[in-house]
Enzyme design. Structure first.
Site, PDB file in Angstrom:
ATOM      1  N   ASP A  48       4.390   4.305  -4.225  1.00 29.65           N
ATOM      2  CA  ASP A  48       5.688   4.964  -4.322  1.00 29.65           C
ATOM      3  C   ASP A  48       5.705   6.225  -3.463  1.00 29.65           C
ATOM      4  OD1 ASP A  48       8.352   5.262  -5.824  1.00 29.65           O
ATOM      5  OD2 ASP A  48       7.393   7.201  -6.147  1.00 29.65           O
ATOM      6  N   TYR A  53       9.017  13.731   0.440  1.00 34.59           N
ATOM      7  CA  TYR A  53       7.683  14.128   0.002  1.00 34.59           C
ATOM      8  C   TYR A  53       6.955  14.786   1.175  1.00 34.59           C
ATOM      9  CZ  TYR A  53       8.274  11.424  -4.313  1.00 34.59           C
ATOM     10  OH  TYR A  53       8.709  10.931  -5.525  1.00 34.59           O
ATOM     11  N   ASN A 159      16.070   9.079 -11.740  1.00 36.55           N
ATOM     12  CA  ASN A 159      16.675  10.230 -12.437  1.00 36.55           C
ATOM     13  C   ASN A 159      18.104   9.933 -12.885  1.00 36.55           C
ATOM     14  OD1 ASN A 159      14.413  12.145 -12.018  1.00 36.55           O
ATOM     15  ND2 ASN A 159      14.947  11.867  -9.873  1.00 36.55           N
ATOM     16  N   SER A 208       5.713  11.132 -13.275  1.00 32.61           N
ATOM     17  CA  SER A 208       4.936  12.095 -14.072  1.00 32.61           C
ATOM     18  C   SER A 208       4.470  11.450 -15.378  1.00 32.61           C
ATOM     19  CB  SER A 208       5.754  13.353 -14.367  1.00 32.61           C
ATOM     20  OG  SER A 208       4.942  14.401 -14.839  1.00 32.61           O
ATOM     21  N   GLY A 212       1.583  15.971 -20.462  1.00 32.98           N
ATOM     22  CA  GLY A 212       1.331  16.311 -21.853  1.00 32.98           C
ATOM     23  C   GLY A 212      -0.040  15.992 -22.383  1.00 32.98           C
TER      24      GLY A 212
END
Length: 302
Positions: A48, A53, A159, A208, A212
């Site tokens: 990806d 980027y 998104n 992402s 966490g």
């Protein structure tokens, strides 16, 4: 390596998110190429990228060109590798991200991406982010034009909300192949979009996906014994990394899920790819599903 499907094409259940190889604090080219090659060696067949980027002004397409070089220098067969790129965002070089999803801009961006990647057509082209200044139907219509022109073979969204997925699906039909939203142990508010993607037969590509699970994110006010350490406890019991457990948890969410973890070192993507063969028990999944995982700091745009 286990395989899943994007637009009827079999791809590895774990992809490579190539963004960290080109943005701020990127590795040198030798290590970047070695990281891509390690992914290929591990059976990864989904990479990806995006035209935005890059780090500095004037570097548009840095990551796409890097991926093209990595594939060309691999020394093995890469014809089965699906390179998914994105358009509709920009980076002026000051660390910020811009949005421009005007139809003409998307069409030009896709044509430029196709030239950089060097193939006959882009395997999967994703609208990077909805542009509040542009009609959603107009932006998605540009993807339809690109499909009709043969510039891209399949279209994706990133998104987006469930309503935007439905509208895009009505416009693109079978041409719509994927949705890429932020989704991780810490950030699960795209659950409705994940479930809708599964119902519509779309791949869901979490960006992402490891958010966490770092130790700094877990050691909050309640201490390391809080529920947020569930991923670390399962990892310790299995003798694997928490990152591998997190990716296996993603795969268990739905057969439509194909996480694309970033990497800047060969060892990282090799470990991530091994998550495809880690099957978690019902008890482990129940513990992970209920984990109160907090994320430390904002995520970089994937």
């Amino acid at each position: 390596m286990q395989y899943r499907s994007i637009a009827g094409i079999g791809v590895s259940a774990i992809g490579l998110g190539a963004m960290p190889l080109s943005i701020e604090h990127r590795p040198d080219e030798a290590r970047a190429l070695a990281t891509v090659h390690a992914a290929l060696d591990a059976g990864v067949t989904l990479i990806d990228t995006a035209d935005s980027y890059h780090w500095h002004a004037g570097e548009t397409g840095h990551n796409e060109l890097l991926i093209a070089r990595a594939l060309a220098r691999y020394g093995g067969d890469t014809s089965h590798v699906l390179v998914a790129t994105k358009g509709g965002r920009g980076r002026p070089g000051d660390g910020s991200w811009t949005v421009d999803a005007r139809p003409d801009r998307l069409r030009r961006a896709a044509e430029d991406s196709a030239r950089r990647l060097g193939g006959e057509a882009i395997g999967l082209y994703q609208l990077h982010k909805p542009d509040p200044a542009v009609s959603w139907a107009d932006s998605v219509g540009a993807l339809r034009d690109l499909l009709d022109a043969g510039t891209i073979r399949a279209a994706g969204l990133s998104n987006v909300t469930a309503a935007q997925i439905r509208e895009a699906h009505a416009i693109l039909g079978a041409g719509l192949a994927s949705v890429q939203n932020r989704y991780s142990p810490a950030v699960r508010d795209s659950e409705p979009e994940l479930r809708l993607s599964a119902r519509l037969g779309l791949a869901f590509l979490p960006w992402s996906p490891l958010g966490g699970i770092s130790r700094s994110a877990l050691d909050g006010p309640s201490g390391p014994a809080s529920a947020g350490t569930a991923f670390h406890r399962v990892a310790a019991g299995r003798g694997v990394s928490p990152q591998r457990v997190a990716l296996a948890w993603h795969l268990a969410r739905s057969p439509s899920v194909i996480p694309v973890p970033g990497a800047t070192r060969p060892a990282s993507i090799t470990d991530s790819a091994a998550a495809a063969d880690l099957v978690l028990s019902a008890e482990e999944l129940a513990a992970l599903d209920g984990a109160d995982v907090r994320e430390a700091g904002p995520a970089v745009r994937g």
